[in-house]
Design a protein around this motif. Structure first.
Motif, PDB file in Angstrom:
ATOM      1  N   PHE A   1      29.853  -9.304  51.383  1.00  0.00           N
ATOM      2  CA  PHE A   1      29.962 -10.006  50.105  1.00  0.00           C
ATOM      3  C   PHE A   1      30.773 -11.279  50.307  1.00  0.00           C
ATOM      4  N   PRO A   2      30.400 -12.382  49.632  1.00  0.00           N
ATOM      5  CA  PRO A   2      31.075 -13.670  49.888  1.00  0.00           C
ATOM      6  C   PRO A   2      32.597 -13.632  49.827  1.00  0.00           C
ATOM      7  N   SER A   3      33.169 -12.994  48.800  1.00  0.00           N
ATOM      8  CA  SER A   3      34.631 -12.996  48.678  1.00  0.00           C
ATOM      9  C   SER A   3      35.282 -12.152  49.783  1.00  0.00           C
ATOM     10  N   SER A   4      34.613 -11.052  50.188  1.00  0.00           N
ATOM     11  CA  SER A   4      35.149 -10.208  51.255  1.00  0.00           C
ATOM     12  C   SER A   4      35.023 -10.898  52.608  1.00  0.00           C
ATOM     13  N   LYS A   5      33.870 -11.541  52.832  1.00  0.00           N
ATOM     14  CA  LYS A   5      33.667 -12.300  54.069  1.00  0.00           C
ATOM     15  C   LYS A   5      34.688 -13.430  54.142  1.00  0.00           C
ATOM     16  N   GLN A   6      34.940 -14.062  53.000  1.00  0.00           N
ATOM     17  CA  GLN A   6      35.936 -15.138  52.923  1.00  0.00           C
ATOM     18  C   GLN A   6      37.322 -14.628  53.305  1.00  0.00           C
ATOM     19  N   PHE A   7      37.669 -13.439  52.817  1.00  0.00           N
ATOM     20  CA  PHE A   7      38.975 -12.849  53.099  1.00  0.00           C
ATOM     21  C   PHE A   7      39.175 -12.673  54.603  1.00  0.00           C
ATOM     22  N   LEU A   8      38.157 -12.146  55.290  1.00  0.00           N
ATOM     23  CA  LEU A   8      38.255 -11.942  56.736  1.00  0.00           C
ATOM     24  C   LEU A   8      38.315 -13.270  57.484  1.00  0.00           C
ATOM     25  N   HIS A   9      37.489 -14.233  57.076  1.00  0.00           N
ATOM     26  CA  HIS A   9      37.445 -15.548  57.734  1.00  0.00           C
ATOM     27  C   HIS A   9      38.800 -16.237  57.601  1.00  0.00           C
ATOM     28  N   TRP A  10      39.399 -16.105  56.432  1.00  0.00           N
ATOM     29  CA  TRP A  10      40.728 -16.685  56.154  1.00  0.00           C
ATOM     30  C   TRP A  10      41.764 -16.123  57.115  1.00  0.00           C
ATOM     31  N   HIS A  11      41.781 -14.819  57.235  1.00  0.00           N
ATOM     32  CA  HIS A  11      42.820 -14.197  58.061  1.00  0.00           C
ATOM     33  C   HIS A  11      42.556 -14.351  59.556  1.00  0.00           C
ATOM     34  N   GLU A  12      41.291 -14.479  59.934  1.00  0.00           N
ATOM     35  CA  GLU A  12      40.995 -14.775  61.338  1.00  0.00           C
ATOM     36  C   GLU A  12      41.547 -16.154  61.706  1.00  0.00           C
ATOM     37  N   ALA A  13      41.392 -17.121  60.803  1.00  0.00           N
ATOM     38  CA  ALA A  13      41.900 -18.481  61.045  1.00  0.00           C
ATOM     39  C   ALA A  13      43.415 -18.488  61.197  1.00  0.00           C
ATOM     40  N   ILE A  14      44.100 -17.744  60.344  1.00  0.00           N
ATOM     41  CA  ILE A  14      45.561 -17.652  60.423  1.00  0.00           C
ATOM     42  C   ILE A  14      45.978 -17.052  61.773  1.00  0.00           C
TER      43      ILE A  14
END
Length: 297
Positions: free
Chosen positions: A111-124
């Motif tokens: 889901f877009p918001s869940s995928k976004q959450f993972l992408h965000w934390h991978e970047a950090i």
């Protein structure tokens, strides 16, 4: 007891017996035998951290405790997100990175918001896990911008999660000593928050205020930093929370010292010290004590 945890005790007990483990074996370094007994009888709900460690010891996936054919799949996403947030508070980026890599293949995170959450934390993680001399700041920031664009291509009218991602960009700029860029972004973030009807997590605003206060002190804008310290302290008092209260008081104490208000600096630093002692933050307690020693009596 919430529905999402109804079968956890039975699953734990079944897996433990299948693996040939005693209650003491499974409980060791995670919880007491008495607590595990209550969990297996569904009389006590384990924390997500405990559940994660129990799953690891049983050599199964955390997802095995959730029924994906029911609405509990969203409970799993929430549980993993909560665990990542906990590790983020502890600055345990290695643990976050391992979870993200595992869950990226999980269809529940499509889901877009869940995928976004993972992408965000991978970047950090990619930024903070790299050696300080080899950090690719721009690569991490580009990933964070991509994360926002997953749900908001125009980057206008940001949601609370999108604002938090933008704040990660600002904090990376701050940690990279680019204080002017950080200040500009953090002031924008405060404006973004004002456009929301409410914040589900009031700590988000506190983090923005503290980042601003720190950055302004670093470029010697002590009076302006004090303004954001006072806003943060007031919000902590109004919300009746200790989160960042000691840090705001410490930053204010430093600012008072820089502008020559020595007595006020000592008084504020002592308040900070009391908060850190109450929270049992030993490193910060020592930091304040060292700063107090520098102040002339």
């Amino acid at each position: 007891m919430g529905e999402s945890f109804v079968n956890i005790g039975e699953i734990l007990q079944s897996l433990r017996k299948y693996k040939g483990m005693s209650l003491a074996d499974l409980a060791e370094d995670i919880c007491t035998v008495e607590e595990l007994t209550l969990i297996e009888k569904n009389k006590q709900v384990p924390t997500i951290d405990e559940l994660f460690r129990l799953a690891n010891k049983l050599n199964v996936n955390l997802s095995d405790f959730f029924d994906f054919t029911s609405a509990d799949s969203m409970s799993y996403v929430s549980a993993v997100s909560g665990l990542i947030k906990k590790f983020k508070r502890d600055r345990n980026y290695q643990a976050i990175y391992e979870i993200v890599q595992r869950e990226k293949k999980n269809p529940l995170f499509n889901f877009p918001s869940s995928k976004q959450f993972l992408h965000w934390h991978e970047a950090i993680c990619l930024y903070y896990l790299a050696d300080s001399n080899n950090r690719n700041k721009q690569s991490s920031i580009s990933m964070l911008i991509e994360a926002i664009e997953l749900t908001n291509p125009s980057k206008k009218g940001l949601t609370e999660q999108e604002i938090e991602i933008k704040m990660s960009i600002a904090l990376i700029e701050k940690d990279d000593q680019c204080f002017e860029k950080a200040i500009t972004l953090l002031k924008e973030i405060l404006d973004d928050m004002e456009k929301l009807p409410s914040l589900s997590d009031p700590q988000v605003k506190l983090r923005a205020l503290f980042g601003l206060a720190q950055s302004l002190t670093r470029i010697e804008k002590y009076d302006e930093s004090l303004k954001y310290c006072e806003k943060g302290i007031q919000q902590c008092i109004n919300d009746e929370i200790l989160y960042l209260l000691g840090e705001f008081l410490y930053q204010a104490g430093l600012n008072y010292k820089h502008i020559g208000k020595i007595e006020l600096s000592r008084e504020t630093l002592n308040k900070s010290l009391q908060v850190f002692k109450l929270q049992e933050k030993e490193n910060l307690t020592k930091l304040v004590e060292k700063e107090l020693e520098k102040i002339p009596s």
